[in-house]
Design an enzyme around this catalytic site. Structure first.
Site, PDB file in Angstrom:
ATOM      1  N   SER A   1      45.461  18.512   4.568  1.00 16.45           N
ATOM      2  CA  SER A   1      46.159  18.050   5.766  1.00 16.45           C
ATOM      3  C   SER A   1      45.582  16.680   6.131  1.00 16.45           C
ATOM      4  CB  SER A   1      45.916  19.043   6.913  1.00 16.45           C
ATOM      5  OG  SER A   1      46.475  18.554   8.100  1.00 16.45           O
TER       6      SER A   1
ATOM      7  N   GLY B   1      47.908  12.320   3.545  1.00 21.01           N
ATOM      8  CA  GLY B   1      48.940  11.269   3.484  1.00 21.01           C
ATOM      9  C   GLY B   1      50.209  11.674   2.767  1.00 21.01           C
TER      10      GLY B   1
ATOM     11  N   SER C   1      50.205  23.013  -0.009  1.00 22.72           N
ATOM     12  CA  SER C   1      50.289  23.858  -1.216  1.00 22.72           C
ATOM     13  C   SER C   1      48.937  23.931  -1.928  1.00 22.72           C
ATOM     14  CB  SER C   1      51.406  23.399  -2.159  1.00 22.72           C
ATOM     15  OG  SER C   1      51.480  22.004  -2.313  1.00 22.72           O
TER      16      SER C   1
HETATM   17  P1  ADP Z   1      49.697  14.894   5.534  1.00 23.00           P
HETATM   18  O1  ADP Z   1      51.184  14.890   5.423  1.00 23.00           O
HETATM   19  O2  ADP Z   1      49.031  14.903   4.183  1.00 23.00           O
HETATM   20  O3  ADP Z   1      49.151  15.952   6.420  1.00 23.00           O
HETATM   21  P2  ADP Z   1      50.046  12.508   7.104  1.00 23.00           P
HETATM   22  O4  ADP Z   1      50.958  11.707   6.260  1.00 23.00           O
HETATM   23  O5  ADP Z   1      50.643  13.266   8.257  1.00 23.00           O
HETATM   24  O6  ADP Z   1      49.218  13.501   6.149  1.00 23.00           O
HETATM   25  O7  ADP Z   1      48.895  11.582   7.690  1.00 23.00           O
HETATM   26  C1  ADP Z   1      48.176  10.677   6.883  1.00 23.00           C
HETATM   27  C2  ADP Z   1      47.555   9.553   7.744  1.00 23.00           C
HETATM   28  O8  ADP Z   1      46.831   8.691   6.875  1.00 23.00           O
HETATM   29  C3  ADP Z   1      48.603   8.694   8.428  1.00 23.00           C
HETATM   30  O9  ADP Z   1      48.118   8.348   9.709  1.00 23.00           O
HETATM   31  C4  ADP Z   1      48.684   7.455   7.516  1.00 23.00           C
HETATM   32  O10 ADP Z   1      49.078   6.300   8.219  1.00 23.00           O
HETATM   33  C5  ADP Z   1      47.260   7.326   7.006  1.00 23.00           C
HETATM   34  N1  ADP Z   1      47.129   6.680   5.697  1.00 23.00           N
HETATM   35  C6  ADP Z   1      46.240   5.703   5.411  1.00 23.00           C
HETATM   36  N2  ADP Z   1      46.344   5.289   4.122  1.00 23.00           N
HETATM   37  C7  ADP Z   1      47.319   6.038   3.569  1.00 23.00           C
HETATM   38  C8  ADP Z   1      47.875   6.089   2.258  1.00 23.00           C
HETATM   39  N3  ADP Z   1      47.444   5.299   1.278  1.00 23.00           N
HETATM   40  N4  ADP Z   1      48.859   6.987   2.013  1.00 23.00           N
HETATM   41  C9  ADP Z   1      49.297   7.803   3.004  1.00 23.00           C
HETATM   42  N5  ADP Z   1      48.799   7.807   4.266  1.00 23.00           N
HETATM   43  C10 ADP Z   1      47.811   6.930   4.562  1.00 23.00           C
END
Ligand code: ADP
Length: 204
Positions: A37, A40, A109
């Site tokens: 979680s 990203g 997952s």
């Molecule tokens: P997940 O869906 O895995 O729970 P989220 O996408 O909700 O994660 O959150 C990821 C956080 O990390 C966001 O605030 C995003 O802006 C930040 N982030 C920083 N670098 C990246 C990256 N390279 N790829 C994806 N998210 C990133």
């Protein structure tokens, strides 16, 4: 899963996947993002979708929280419910594959067996497993939804990475360091794999 519907016969559509793919101008595929979680998955899946949209591709993101509010709203986080959650998502992804879409799924997952189950549901090569690698410490620092804080306080039982395991993919189709790489770089890596696999043709 116990099967209740036995007297059913699959009806074959004349407007099938390959005809839809010709109409769309790209292949369909399932991009399965996995990781802790906050790693990203959603951010990356939506950013990839945005790029694909501008390339004229037909896509859909199946996002963890959204699915749990509707399709899987009756499920919790026990092993059995997690398994059923993934089974439903995998079946939906399979239908979307037939409908000609590039489907992007963003679910933790955590278990290899469930990812393998989803992979086995679709034809070989159509399932692209993308491991979003991000240190737990970084996920916890991001704490996008405040869930790690709650989990550390003991308010969320069975939280992946804290009180429930995450099984790192052994052979993902793509390994991305979403903890340290910049988002744009991660998006390009996904697009390169889609091009390499013949799902999309990038404009020259
Ligand atoms: P997940 O869906 O895995 O729970 P989220 O996408 O909700 O994660 O959150 C990821 C956080 O990390 C966001 O605030 C995003 O802006 C930040 N982030 C920083 N670098 C990246 C990256 N390279 N790829 C994806 N998210 C990133």
């Amino acid at each position: 899963m116990e099967k209740h519907s036995t007297n059913t016969v699959w009806h074959h559509a004349t407007v099938n996947r390959s005809r839809r793919e010709v109409m769309n101008g790209h292949k369909s595929a399932v991009l399965w993002f996995t990781g802790l979680s906050g790693a990203g998955k959603s951010t990356l899946a939506h950013a990839v979708e945005e790029r694909l949209y501008h390339l004229g591709c037909r896509t859909f993101v199946l996002d963890g929280d959204n699915v749990r509010q509707g399709l899987c709203g009756d499920l919790g986080f026990s092993d059995q419910d997690r398994q059923e959650n993934i089974r439903r998502i995998a079946e939906v992804a399979k239908l979307m594959l037939e409908s000609g879409l590039i489907t992007l799924t963003a679910f933790i997952s955590p278990f290899r067996a469930e990812r393998q189950y989803a992979r086995n549901l679709v034809p070989h090569g159509d399932f692209i497993e993308i491991y979003c690698n991000c240190d737990l410490a970084i996920c916890e620092q991001r704490d996008v939804k405040g869930l790690y804080r709650k989990a550390r306080q003991g308010d969320i039982p069975l939280f992946t990475g804290i009180s429930s395991p995450y099984e790192v993919p052994e052979k993902p189709d793509l390994y991305i360091d979403t903890g340290i790489s910049d988002l744009g770089e991660c998006v390009e890596r996904v697009l390169s794999v889609l091009e390499l696999r013949g799902v999309i043709n990038m404009p020259a």
